[in-house]
Design an enzyme around this catalytic site. Structure first.
Site, PDB file in Angstrom:
ATOM      1  N   SER A 116       0.832  -1.202   0.000  1.00  0.00           N
ATOM      2  CA  SER A 116       0.000   0.000   0.000  1.00  0.00           C
ATOM      3  C   SER A 116       0.873   1.262   0.000  1.00  0.00           C
ATOM      4  O   SER A 116       1.673   1.452  -0.911  1.00  0.00           O
ATOM      5  CB  SER A 116      -0.959  -0.057   1.202  1.00  0.00           C
ATOM      6  OG  SER A 116      -1.988   0.885   1.082  1.00  0.00           O
ATOM      7  N   ASP A 170     -10.213  -4.711  -4.266  1.00  0.00           N
ATOM      8  CA  ASP A 170      -9.620  -3.808  -3.272  1.00  0.00           C
ATOM      9  C   ASP A 170     -10.511  -2.573  -3.089  1.00  0.00           C
ATOM     10  O   ASP A 170     -10.688  -1.784  -4.019  1.00  0.00           O
ATOM     11  CB  ASP A 170      -8.222  -3.381  -3.745  1.00  0.00           C
ATOM     12  CG  ASP A 170      -7.416  -2.681  -2.670  1.00  0.00           C
ATOM     13  OD1 ASP A 170      -8.015  -1.992  -1.823  1.00  0.00           O
ATOM     14  OD2 ASP A 170      -6.180  -2.811  -2.674  1.00  0.00           O
ATOM     15  N   HIS A 201      -7.893  -5.641   0.043  1.00  0.00           N
ATOM     16  CA  HIS A 201      -6.634  -4.937   0.324  1.00  0.00           C
ATOM     17  C   HIS A 201      -5.837  -5.791   1.303  1.00  0.00           C
ATOM     18  O   HIS A 201      -5.805  -5.517   2.511  1.00  0.00           O
ATOM     19  CB  HIS A 201      -6.953  -3.558   0.904  1.00  0.00           C
ATOM     20  CG  HIS A 201      -5.800  -2.590   0.865  1.00  0.00           C
ATOM     21  ND1 HIS A 201      -5.218  -2.167  -0.313  1.00  0.00           N
ATOM     22  CD2 HIS A 201      -5.126  -1.967   1.862  1.00  0.00           C
ATOM     23  CE1 HIS A 201      -4.249  -1.311  -0.038  1.00  0.00           C
ATOM     24  NE2 HIS A 201      -4.163  -1.182   1.269  1.00  0.00           N
TER      25      HIS A 201
END
Length: 223
Positions: A116, A170, A201
């Site tokens: 991320s 996601d 995610h």
């Protein structure tokens, strides 16, 4: 508070290093459990370095103070990444690279990885780093500050091995956002090894297996 990175060595005399940055609100412990899951061979001992991001208020989370490589806010066209913070985190990551070089690794024996936000900083830093690195892993991530890449891109790291993985479902960083980053990098001389998974995610078992294969393929060529 001890902010030294979490360090895990999979064997004596590591032949390469992986500096792995966590995502927003996590810390350096977030991915340490993945090391044994990678089940790397004994003849490829690696040094994993998991640093902690500094604490800072995060606008998108109501100004809550948490570990973050940079502030995020919502703009007219979606997520806005704080450029000054990204460049500050780039400096922190370059310092970690220098420390690994001081441990005896060449830059070409160092992989930058992240999840991320951490993957965004890894991408940003590696593509501008003046010496050739071993590779980049960007997990559930995207390329920030893409509009500055053309003038700042390092010649040394054009064509660098680049593993990109994203979840089809996601809800945090949309799949299309990662695809757009992949396409942009392809247009700028990079060739991401693209993987997509039926997940949100997160990280899944097949992704871990693919990371294992990719790491071995990349690092056996440089060690």
């Amino acid at each position: 508070m001890n902010d030294d990175p979490v360090v895990i060595e999979t064997g004596a005399a590591p032949v390469a290093s992986v500096i792995w940055l966590h995502g927003l609100g996590a810390d350096g412990h977030d991915f340490e459990s993945i090391v044994p899951e990678l089940n790397l061979p004994e003849d490829l001992p690696l040094r994993f370095v998991f640093p902690h991001a500094p604490h800072r208020p995060v606008t998108i989370n109501g100004g809550m103070n948490m570990r973050a490589w940079y502030d995020l806010s919502m703009g007219e066209h979606g997520l806005v990444s704080n450029e000054a913070h990204i460049r500050e985190s780039q400096g922190l990551l370059e310092k970690l690279i220098a420390e690994e070089v001081g441990q005896g690794r060449a830059p070409g024996q160092i992989v930058l990885a992240g999840f991320s936000q951490g993957g965004a900083v890894a991408l940003h830093t590696a593509l501008r780093y003046p010496q050739r690195l071993a590779g980049i892993m960007a997990l559930s991530s995207y390329l920030p500050l893409h509009d500055t890449l053309e003038q700042e891109q390092s010649e040394a790291n054009k064509g660098i091995p680049l593993f990109m993985a994203h979840g089809l479902h996601d809800p945090i960083l949309p799949f299309a956002m990662a695809q757009a980053s992949r396409d942009f990098m392809q247009a700028h001389g990079l060739n991401p090894d693209w993987h997509q998974y039926a997940m949100e995610h997160s990280v899944c078992a097949q992704e871990i297996a693919d990371i294992r294969e990719w790491l071995q393929g990349v690092l056996r060529h440089v060690c």
